[in-house]
Design a protein around this motif. Structure first.
Motif, PDB file in Angstrom:
ATOM      1  N   GLY B 117       1.525 -10.742  -0.141  1.00 29.03           N
ATOM      2  CA  GLY B 117       1.873  -9.596   0.688  1.00 29.03           C
ATOM      3  C   GLY B 117       2.484  -8.406  -0.027  1.00 29.03           C
ATOM      4  N   ASP B 118       2.609  -8.429  -1.363  1.00 32.76           N
ATOM      5  CA  ASP B 118       3.254  -7.280  -1.992  1.00 32.76           C
ATOM      6  C   ASP B 118       2.300  -6.440  -2.851  1.00 32.76           C
ATOM      7  N   VAL B 119       1.013  -6.741  -2.765  1.00 32.81           N
ATOM      8  CA  VAL B 119       0.040  -5.934  -3.512  1.00 32.81           C
ATOM      9  C   VAL B 119      -0.673  -5.014  -2.518  1.00 32.81           C
ATOM     10  N   PRO B 120      -0.729  -3.695  -2.785  1.00 30.59           N
ATOM     11  CA  PRO B 120      -1.438  -2.817  -1.849  1.00 30.59           C
ATOM     12  C   PRO B 120      -2.931  -3.172  -1.757  1.00 30.59           C
ATOM     13  N   ALA B 121      -3.519  -2.900  -0.585  1.00 23.49           N
ATOM     14  CA  ALA B 121      -4.880  -3.358  -0.313  1.00 23.49           C
ATOM     15  C   ALA B 121      -5.891  -2.884  -1.357  1.00 23.49           C
ATOM     16  N   MET B 124      -5.579  -4.855  -4.507  1.00 21.29           N
ATOM     17  CA  MET B 124      -6.037  -6.242  -4.370  1.00 21.29           C
ATOM     18  C   MET B 124      -7.488  -6.376  -4.756  1.00 21.29           C
TER      19      MET B 124
END
Lengths: 380, 295
Positions: B117-121, B124
């Motif tokens: 949940g801490d990597v921007p889309a 990713m």
């Protein structure tokens, strides 16, 4: 809620539902059948209420009809009008004959009226003038729109849809009322009587009293003199009709409740099977970092989509059923019954079905969320 | 104190209760695996190596002892914290690849990032693509697992294990479901990742050919870890053939009892009880095989 997880949940849910097409379809039908029954019944009930309340309250305050009869089947001698007119309380009395006819093969509620009955009604015209002689008609707003009718057009009015009918000239179009008058055709009383072979017969007498406070006195005197007649206060009828329709609403609620239960159990079962056959995948997702809430979201999304889609199909099916009912019922019982679809009757079942999906899917999804990550290393 | 180990177990035991009987899957195990190691754990089935891997991977809690990953004590973390910890610090490679069947190769690799949940889309996707390239599968990014060969699936799984740059990658029989040629390729890929990226690999296997390619081998037997192969013959000298047959008969009876218990397993049994049953059965059967080999 985390949008990335939501997106993932939608992807996984949509693809698993697609992969298990047959099972998903069965579940959808389970939800849709109940939903469409409720939607159709509600639409018909709404239409019936508007039609009944609309026609009664919008046209006149008081009516004289045979006791216990309805205005659609009533038959009174036209000569009665003269006698009623003699009562001191009466300002005006106008005879009406109502009958199911076909205008350009479309069912229409024909009202034979005289000048006096036209005076009593509170209906006004958007266009043209009222009927002055034979061969002229005034058309209700919706019917005019459906047929694309303008003042000056000539339309064919027939007793059955298969007959060629009589050409009639449109001289006026009524204002919309939201009731049955929107689907009505007004013509001269004598012409309608000839057309349907009911010479000298009428369905009811519309009354305007000199003073509405005389109503009780008038009612008592007429009903004493003519025991077979009844004087109706239209407002009271509207209330009675409303009461009957309220009962119908309870029935709809009961049917709705049962069908929701059945649909909900279907969704629950499908989600449970889905969870069980994907136990290993859940274990894998947990092993690589999925939280309980992530798994819950994924499976709730699946049952939510199932419910929602069931709702959409249910509304479509319900609308189709209601349409069918509004064309079939008039042919069977002889009076028009417009089904009425409002926006909330379209939107709320879909939302409700979605909610149903979430509620029904909760327990299986919770079970899924409780699968242990160790399942990932389970041996076949 | 020196640099923290990638994995450190301090006096770890895992005890399953099977019926009234205690099964020690891990028996007071202490070990240290340093950062950048390429290590294998060998042992017959039922020796506890899967349990060891599961404990190191924070999939199950030990009955006693402490577990430190990258110097951080994870023994007492709650379920959700452990999930986040696994997402960020541990990579898994499984014998049956275990890709999510409804997701494409790329989406499978993105999965641990989604959960962490801490990597921007946008990042990713780029990162996942990069990883697929690193395992030589960038042209298969949009394929579903069903459309990939076993070796390709395992490559995707390795890319997935690397998604959040974890400290360690735990591989459970990673070549066990592949032919020897493909298995060798997968080993080469892991060797490469260890050499070039300095990733720590812990590989559980019973294949000596796989173990030989690692730099250190740990051996397991009856829930204990050894630096060199434990003596297979130690018990042969103690027990006579008759005694062995007696032990075997005993074991068989026990397994039969467990089997009937498993057949009667009802939905009301908890997952834990079912799991204990399964582990007990598997270990019992493995021991019978071993004893039979000795007779």
């Amino acid at each position: 809620m985390d949008t990335k997880v939501m997106r993932l949940a939608i992807t996984i849910a949509a693809r698993s539902l697609k992969r298990r097409r047959f099972r998903s379809a069965l579940t959808l039908i389970g939800v849709a059948v109940g939903m469409s029954t409720v939607v159709a019944l509600t639409a018909v009930a709404l239409g019936a209420r508007e039609a009944a309340v609309g026609v009664l309250t919008q046209t006149t305050d008081f009516m004289v009809m045979p006791r216990g009869g309805s205005e659609f089947q009533a038959e009174l001698p036209e000569s009665l009008v003269k006698h009623i007119r003699l009562y001191p309380e009466v300002e005006m009395a106008g005879p009406v004959l109502s009958q199911m006819l076909y205008l350009e093969k479309e069912p229409a509620w024909a009202m034979g009226v005289t000048d006096e009955s036209a005076d009593i009604t509170r209906l006004s015209l958007v266009e043209g003038r009222r009927v002055e002689e034979r061969g002229e008609i005034v058309v209700g707003y919706t019917l005019a729109q459906d047929l694309g009718v303008k003042v000056g057009d000539v339309l064919r009015l027939s007793v059955s849809p298969d007959e060629p009918g009589t050409p009639m000239k449109v001289v006026g179009i009524l204002e919309p009322t939201g009731g049955v008058t929107d689907m009505a055709v007004y013509l001269s009383l004598s012409e309608l009587q000839e057309m349907v072979g009911k010479k000298g017969k009428i369905s009811m007498i519309m009354i305007r009293l000199k003073d509405p406070r005389l109503a009780d006195q008038f009612k008592a005197r007429v009903e004493e003199r003519y025991p077979d007649l009844e004087v109706y206060d239209t407002k009271q009828i509207a209330e009675n009709v409303g009461r009957v329709l309220d009962m119908m609403n309870s029935l709809i609620l009961a049917i709705g409740g049962i069908s929701l239960l059945v649909g909900g159990l279907g969704v629950m079962n499908t989600t449970m099977v889905s969870v069980l056959e994907r136990t290993r995948e859940i274990g894998v997702m947990k092993a690589i970092g999925a939280k309980r809430s992530h798994i819950l979201t994924i499976f709730l999304m699946e049952s939510f989509i199932l419910g929602m889609m069931g709702g959409v199909i249910g509304v479509l099916g319900g609308a189709a059923l209601a349409k069918l009912a509004s064309t079939l019922i008039p042919k069977m019982v002889g009076f028009p019954l417009p089904a009425k679809l409002t926006w909330w009757l379209i939107v709320s079942p879909i939302l409700f079905a979605g909610l149903l999906g979430v509620v029904a899917g909760f327990y299986p999804s919770w079970r899924g969320a409780s699968v242990r990550p160790m399942e990932a290393i389970r041996y076949e | 104190m020196s640099e923290p180990a990638a994995v450190e177990l301090r006096d770890v035991s895992k005890v399953y209760m099977v019926g009234s009987q205690e099964v020690r899957a891990l028996d007071r195990v202490s070990l240290r695996i340093e950062r950048g190691e390429f290590i294998s754990i060998m042992g017959p089935s039922g020796s506890g190596k899967t349990t060891l891997l599961s404990v190191m991977g924070c999939l199950i809690r030990p009955s006693s002892g402490r577990i430190l990953i990258g110097g951080e004590d994870v023994t007492d973390l709650d379920e959700d914290r452990l999930a986040v910890f696994r997402a960020k610090r541990i990579g898994f490679v499984f014998q049956f690849f275990n890709l999510i069947s409804t997701l494409t190769a790329l989406e499978n690799v993105m999965l641990p990032m989604t959960f962490a949940g801490d990597v921007p889309a946008w990042e990713m996707k780029a990162k996942a693509m990069e990883l697929l390239e690193a395992v030589g599968l960038s042209d298969r990014a949009d394929h579903r697992p069903m459309e990939l060969s076993g070796g390709q699936q395992q490559r995707v799984a390795i890319a997935r294990a690397l998604a959040n740059d974890p400290e360690i990658i735990l591989a459970d029989e990673p070549t066990g479901n592949l032919d020897s040629h493909t298995g060798s390729e997968i080993m080469a890929l892991m060797e490469h990742l260890n050499r070039e990226l300095g990733k720590t690999f812990v590989i559980v296997t019973h294949d000596p050919a796989v173990a030989r390619r690692t730099k250190r081998i740990l051996y397991m037997k009856d829930g204990r870890v050894y630096d060199r192969p434990p003596e297979e013959t130690e018990r042969k000298s103690v027990a006579s053939r008759e005694e062995r047959v007696e032990i075997l008969r005993h074991l068989l009876a026990e397994v039969r009892r467990l089997k009937s218990e498993a057949e009667l397993a009802s939905p009301s049994m908890s997952l834990g009880e079912l799991e204990d049953l399964a582990v007990g059965l598997r270990m019992g059967i493995a021991r019978i095989r071993r004893e039979l080999g000795r007779i």
